[in-house]
Design an enzyme around this catalytic site. Sequence first.
Site, PDB file in Angstrom:
ATOM      1  N   GLY A 102      -8.831  -0.036   2.944  1.00  0.00           N
ATOM      2  CA  GLY A 102      -8.160  -1.034   2.116  1.00  0.00           C
ATOM      3  C   GLY A 102      -8.396  -0.912   0.628  1.00  0.00           C
ATOM      4  O   GLY A 102      -8.303  -1.899  -0.105  1.00  0.00           O
ATOM      5  N   MET A 126      -1.524   2.830   9.505  1.00  0.00           N
ATOM      6  CA  MET A 126      -1.473   4.118  10.218  1.00  0.00           C
ATOM      7  C   MET A 126      -0.570   4.137  11.440  1.00  0.00           C
ATOM      8  O   MET A 126      -0.633   5.065  12.241  1.00  0.00           O
ATOM      9  CB  MET A 126      -2.893   4.544  10.617  1.00  0.00           C
ATOM     10  CG  MET A 126      -3.817   4.813   9.434  1.00  0.00           C
ATOM     11  SD  MET A 126      -3.149   5.929   8.181  1.00  0.00           S
ATOM     12  CE  MET A 126      -3.178   7.460   9.107  1.00  0.00           C
ATOM     13  N   ARG A 127       0.282   3.135  11.617  1.00  0.00           N
ATOM     14  CA  ARG A 127       1.170   3.107  12.782  1.00  0.00           C
ATOM     15  C   ARG A 127       2.621   3.315  12.371  1.00  0.00           C
ATOM     16  O   ARG A 127       3.129   2.615  11.483  1.00  0.00           O
ATOM     17  CB  ARG A 127       1.060   1.740  13.474  1.00  0.00           C
ATOM     18  CG  ARG A 127      -0.284   1.488  14.101  1.00  0.00           C
ATOM     19  CD  ARG A 127      -0.423   2.137  15.429  1.00  0.00           C
ATOM     20  NE  ARG A 127       0.634   1.719  16.354  1.00  0.00           N
ATOM     21  CZ  ARG A 127       0.658   2.008  17.640  1.00  0.00           C
ATOM     22  NH1 ARG A 127      -0.309   2.720  18.162  1.00  0.00           N
ATOM     23  NH2 ARG A 127       1.636   1.597  18.401  1.00  0.00           N
ATOM     24  N   ASN A 146       5.631   1.685   1.021  1.00  0.00           N
ATOM     25  CA  ASN A 146       4.483   2.469   1.502  1.00  0.00           C
ATOM     26  C   ASN A 146       3.969   3.349   0.372  1.00  0.00           C
ATOM     27  O   ASN A 146       4.720   3.733  -0.517  1.00  0.00           O
ATOM     28  CB  ASN A 146       4.924   3.361   2.671  1.00  0.00           C
ATOM     29  CG  ASN A 146       3.782   4.224   3.206  1.00  0.00           C
ATOM     30  OD1 ASN A 146       2.662   3.741   3.394  1.00  0.00           O
ATOM     31  ND2 ASN A 146       4.054   5.499   3.445  1.00  0.00           N
ATOM     32  N   HIS A 157       2.237   7.064   0.189  1.00  0.00           N
ATOM     33  CA  HIS A 157       1.968   8.238   1.022  1.00  0.00           C
ATOM     34  C   HIS A 157       1.201   9.267   0.183  1.00  0.00           C
ATOM     35  O   HIS A 157       1.591   9.548  -0.945  1.00  0.00           O
ATOM     36  CB  HIS A 157       3.293   8.829   1.512  1.00  0.00           C
ATOM     37  CG  HIS A 157       3.092  10.047   2.350  1.00  0.00           C
ATOM     38  ND1 HIS A 157       2.668   9.977   3.664  1.00  0.00           N
ATOM     39  CD2 HIS A 157       3.208  11.363   2.071  1.00  0.00           C
ATOM     40  CE1 HIS A 157       2.550  11.205   4.142  1.00  0.00           C
ATOM     41  NE2 HIS A 157       2.873  12.060   3.201  1.00  0.00           N
ATOM     42  N   GLN A 174      -5.278   8.083  -8.461  1.00  0.00           N
ATOM     43  CA  GLN A 174      -3.913   7.879  -8.957  1.00  0.00           C
ATOM     44  C   GLN A 174      -3.167   6.829  -8.139  1.00  0.00           C
ATOM     45  O   GLN A 174      -2.377   6.054  -8.682  1.00  0.00           O
ATOM     46  CB  GLN A 174      -3.140   9.210  -8.932  1.00  0.00           C
ATOM     47  CG  GLN A 174      -3.711  10.255  -9.871  1.00  0.00           C
ATOM     48  CD  GLN A 174      -3.770   9.776 -11.302  1.00  0.00           C
ATOM     49  OE1 GLN A 174      -2.791   9.240 -11.828  1.00  0.00           O
ATOM     50  NE2 GLN A 174      -4.917   9.943 -11.941  1.00  0.00           N
TER      51      GLN A 174
END
Length: 204
Positions: A12, A90-91, A107, A109, A173
């Site tokens: 988190g 993670m799902r 999201n 990534h 970043q």
Amino acid sequence: MKKIVILISGRGSNMEAILETARRDQWDSRVVAVISNRPDAKGLETAARYGIPTAVVPSRSYPERASFDAALQQEIDRHAPDLVVLAGFMRILTSGFVEHYAGRLLNIHPSLLPAFPGLDTHARALATGVRFHGATVHFVTAELDVGPIVDQAVVPVLPEDTEESLAARVLEQEHIIYPRAVRDVAEGRLRIVQGRVLPYTSDR
Ligand code: NHR
Ligand code: GAR
């Protein structure tokens, strides 16, 4: 005042960067809940320290993706959020779930998409020998890691890098670009035009 729900699965740190920035910069938008699919996610304790209500929808307890997603959606929608933020979640989500939150699901990534969608991005970047790597904030669509791009950050890949050192450089970043992107989307400064994210401007 716009309402944000954050979904996590683990540490988190991106969630914390958002909470910290929102507090420091006195955002108009507010994080109203943090939800984890894993009961042991460290981020749950961090959220509680910030005084944010937390919940767990344990993905392990649901045999089907669709039933997990339905339970997750129900928990999220109790808060009637304007924006749902995946932060180390993670799902993979079903198309029904993603469509329910179309245009309000973000999201981050850990790669420069469209390079390295999916998992293990830092190891794959090292194995491929790319000279630059980074992170991408994107709107979530049914197809994994291909939604409209909101922002990216680039970092160099150094000859002595390990997966850990590269991940740490990228994460630094992430903590800069994700809070900024979340705020811009929550405050309605961006729109999606033909699959691309553009700022609202007065002359177009
Ligand atoms: N769902 C959809 N439909 N579209 C996207 O773009 C999504 C998504 C769900 C999560 C985050 C993504 C990332 O940034 C994300 C984007 C999990 C997996 C994965 O393979 C892949 C990509 C992402 C998140 N998860 C395994 C699964 O079977 C489980 C892995 C685990 O539990 O450790 O769901 O990387
Ligand atoms: C971050 O690097 C994030 O980009 C990545 O996992 C880390 C989570 O860290 N996300 C994914 O790989 C999604 N599949 P955090 O929990 O400390 O924010």
